[in-house]
Design a protein around this motif. Structure first.
Motif, mmCIF file in Angstrom:
data_model
loop_
_atom_site.group_PDB
_atom_site.id
_atom_site.type_symbol
_atom_site.label_atom_id
_atom_site.label_comp_id
_atom_site.label_asym_id
_atom_site.label_seq_id
_atom_site.Cartn_x
_atom_site.Cartn_y
_atom_site.Cartn_z
ATOM 1 N N GLU A 145 0.777 -1.226 -0.138
ATOM 2 C CA GLU A 145 -0.056 0.141 0.287
ATOM 3 C C GLU A 145 0.880 1.177 -0.040
ATOM 4 O OE1 GLU A 145 -3.287 0.009 2.728
ATOM 5 O OE2 GLU A 145 -2.586 1.745 3.725
ATOM 6 N N SER A 146 0.602 2.021 -0.801
ATOM 7 C CA SER A 146 1.343 3.503 -0.962
ATOM 8 C C SER A 146 0.784 4.320 0.153
ATOM 9 C CB SER A 146 1.456 4.026 -2.297
ATOM 10 O OG SER A 146 1.742 3.252 -3.549
ATOM 11 N N LEU A 147 1.786 5.112 0.793
ATOM 12 C CA LEU A 147 1.484 6.074 1.617
ATOM 13 C C LEU A 147 2.110 7.423 1.008
ATOM 14 C CD1 LEU A 147 3.089 4.451 4.977
ATOM 15 C CD2 LEU A 147 0.557 4.649 4.088
ATOM 16 N N GLU A 148 1.885 8.670 1.635
ATOM 17 C CA GLU A 148 2.336 9.769 1.064
ATOM 18 C C GLU A 148 3.708 9.803 0.919
ATOM 19 O OE1 GLU A 148 1.360 14.731 1.162
ATOM 20 O OE2 GLU A 148 0.444 13.472 2.831
ATOM 21 N N TYR A 149 4.228 9.327 2.264
ATOM 22 C CA TYR A 149 5.811 9.071 2.405
ATOM 23 C C TYR A 149 6.067 8.051 2.707
ATOM 24 C CZ TYR A 149 5.377 14.602 2.411
ATOM 25 O OH TYR A 149 5.356 15.731 2.237
ATOM 26 N N VAL A 179 6.470 -1.512 7.625
ATOM 27 C CA VAL A 179 6.338 -0.160 7.161
ATOM 28 C C VAL A 179 7.430 0.416 6.711
ATOM 29 C CG1 VAL A 179 5.076 1.815 8.044
ATOM 30 C CG2 VAL A 179 4.251 -0.313 8.814
ATOM 31 N N HIS A 180 7.576 1.200 5.705
ATOM 32 C CA HIS A 180 8.819 2.041 5.143
ATOM 33 C C HIS A 180 8.294 3.399 5.149
ATOM 34 C CE1 HIS A 180 10.550 -1.609 2.849
ATOM 35 N NE2 HIS A 180 10.084 -2.174 3.921
ATOM 36 N N LEU A 181 9.025 4.408 5.915
ATOM 37 C CA LEU A 181 8.422 5.780 5.879
ATOM 38 C C LEU A 181 9.720 6.458 5.593
ATOM 39 C CD1 LEU A 181 6.515 6.068 9.231
ATOM 40 C CD2 LEU A 181 5.657 6.036 6.672
ATOM 41 N N ARG A 182 9.448 7.533 4.782
ATOM 42 C CA ARG A 182 10.505 8.712 4.529
ATOM 43 C C ARG A 182 10.489 9.687 5.434
ATOM 44 N NH1 ARG A 182 8.257 7.608 -0.604
ATOM 45 N NH2 ARG A 182 7.590 9.767 -0.709
ATOM 46 N N SER A 183 11.363 10.578 5.542
ATOM 47 C CA SER A 183 11.263 11.516 6.461
ATOM 48 C C SER A 183 9.895 12.433 6.266
ATOM 49 C CB SER A 183 12.298 12.772 6.269
ATOM 50 O OG SER A 183 12.324 13.895 6.954
ATOM 51 N N GLY A 184 9.216 12.743 7.282
ATOM 52 C CA GLY A 184 7.740 13.260 7.184
ATOM 53 C C GLY A 184 6.772 12.349 7.281
ATOM 54 N N GLY A 185 7.165 11.227 7.162
ATOM 55 C CA GLY A 185 6.131 10.211 6.911
ATOM 56 C C GLY A 185 5.377 9.785 8.048
ATOM 57 N N GLN A 186 4.040 9.311 7.999
ATOM 58 C CA GLN A 186 3.253 9.036 9.032
ATOM 59 C C GLN A 186 2.396 7.853 8.574
ATOM 60 O OE1 GLN A 186 1.451 12.537 10.919
ATOM 61 N NE2 GLN A 186 -0.604 11.454 10.764
ATOM 62 N N PHE A 187 2.153 7.021 9.513
ATOM 63 C CA PHE A 187 1.028 5.997 9.452
ATOM 64 C C PHE A 187 0.533 5.548 10.939
ATOM 65 C CE2 PHE A 187 0.641 1.257 9.793
ATOM 66 C CZ PHE A 187 -0.174 0.990 8.676
ATOM 67 N N SER A 188 -0.933 5.186 10.343
ATOM 68 C CA SER A 188 -1.758 5.027 11.347
ATOM 69 C C SER A 188 -2.710 3.666 11.275
ATOM 70 C CB SER A 188 -2.783 6.261 11.514
ATOM 71 O OG SER A 188 -3.717 6.057 12.337
ATOM 72 N N GLN A 189 -2.505 2.929 12.300
ATOM 73 C CA GLN A 189 -3.447 1.586 12.078
ATOM 74 C C GLN A 189 -4.289 1.219 13.219
ATOM 75 O OE1 GLN A 189 -3.033 -0.686 9.625
ATOM 76 N NE2 GLN A 189 -4.325 -1.915 10.752
ATOM 77 N N THR A 190 -5.245 0.737 12.983
ATOM 78 C CA THR A 190 -6.207 -0.156 14.022
ATOM 79 C C THR A 190 -5.957 -1.110 14.259
ATOM 80 O OG1 THR A 190 -8.277 1.253 12.827
ATOM 81 C CG2 THR A 190 -8.732 -0.598 14.291
ATOM 82 N N ILE A 191 -5.657 -1.219 15.523
ATOM 83 C CA ILE A 191 -5.140 -2.828 16.180
ATOM 84 C C ILE A 191 -6.179 -3.034 17.273
ATOM 85 C CG2 ILE A 191 -3.548 -3.798 17.304
ATOM 86 C CD1 ILE A 191 -1.464 -1.830 16.623
ATOM 87 N N PRO A 192 -6.992 -4.218 16.897
ATOM 88 C CA PRO A 192 -8.079 -4.707 18.093
ATOM 89 C C PRO A 192 -7.389 -4.476 19.404
ATOM 90 C CG PRO A 192 -7.874 -6.403 16.170
ATOM 91 C CD PRO A 192 -6.843 -5.415 15.995
ATOM 92 N N SER A 193 -8.100 -3.960 20.469
ATOM 93 C CA SER A 193 -7.967 -3.687 21.850
ATOM 94 C C SER A 193 -7.475 -5.032 22.581
ATOM 95 C CB SER A 193 -8.783 -3.081 22.590
ATOM 96 O OG SER A 193 -9.938 -3.693 22.587
#
Ligand code: CO
Length: 279
Positions: A145-149, A179-193
């Protein structure tokens, strides 16, 4: 929705396994014997052949699953039932050892970088003796999946954008993301409690949660209670995010066997010695 914050940060410990393979043991050592349902996590990575050339000659497993995810290089596997293949960079093998298998995992190279992870995922008591099975996927079969960064390689579970992993597993409903992030990258993920969750940073450094805890390269961060997690970075970073439902069952382990009682461990050794793992 509540954010999961970093509960605990640990470094792995240097270890050797198989025939002298040098690795970092991240889960499965005295400081962190397991993180239910995860029994072990190893990171192997070296460009020195003497660190890996011995590989993992034939050995048994019973009672859990082994997951090999290759980052670089190639590993050949062969088992007692005649199943064999090569896991190449970016590929994953999710092996359900179940009632038992004898296999070998040997580097398919004599020089260059060999790097990857091996994760052990426990099986529920009532499924420990199931028929062994494999799920093997090469890099080009694993959704990205592509992310902005950056990008997310979806091995197991589902991202918030709906990308579904290639691995099926209903024992612990695992999430396994690279997960691969470049500088400024952000990633959010739901994880069952109800799941236990952790990240392991293998490149760069990652900021986690609203408390903005920093997790550095080669560190494991266990995530606390909550139902989602937020990651960002200010430098080129890579980490694996893994989660799964705890089994909350007794764990009795002896090397390659992980069962629920001493008697089952004794039985595993007896069965192994009498050749019942052969097919
Ligand atoms: Co093995």
């Amino acid at each position: 929705m509540s954010q999961r914050e970093v509960n605990r940060i640990l470094s792995g410990v240097p270890a050797a396994d198989g025939d002298g393979v040098q690795l970092t043991r991240i889960i499965g050592h005295h400081g962190l014997s397991e993180l239910d349902p995860f029994l072990l996590l190893d990171h192997f990575g070296s460009d020195k052949p003497q660190d890996y050339i011995g590989g993992f000659p034939p050995h048994p497993h019973r009672g859990f699953e082994t997951v090999t995810y290759m980052l670089a290089g190639k590993m050949r596997h062969e088992d007692s039932a005649g199943h064999s293949g090569v896991i190449e960079a970016g590929g994953v093998q999710w092996m359900t050892a179940g009632r038992g298998i004898i296999h070998s995992e040997m580097p398919e190279q004599e020089c260059g970088l060999l790097s990857g992870f091996q994760l052990w995922v426990n099986l529920p008591a009532k499924h420990k003796m199931i028929t062994p099975r494999y799920q093997e996927r090469s890099a080009n079969e694993i959704p990205v999946e592509s992310l902005e960064y950056g990008k997310v390689i979806v091995i197991a579970g589902k991202t918030d954008q709906g990308t579904k992993g290639v691995i099926e597993n209903h024992f612990v409903e695992p999430l396994y993301l690279d997960v691969h992030l470049r500088s400024g990258g952000q990633f959010s993920q739901t994880i069952p409690s109800t799941s236990n969750a952790f990240i392991y940073v293998y490149q760069g450094r990652v900021t986690v949660g609203e408390q903005k805890s920093i997790v550095k390269q080669n560190e494991l961060a266990i995530l606390g209670a909550g139902d989602r997690a937020l990651f960002s970075t200010d430098e080129e970073s890579r980490f694996i995010l893994i989660a799964g439902k705890p089994l909350n069952e007794p764990i009795v382990r002896a090397g390659p066997f992980v069962m629920n009682s001493e008697a089952e461990i004794v039985k595993a050794f007896t069965d192994y010695r009498s050749g019942k793992f052969a097919s």
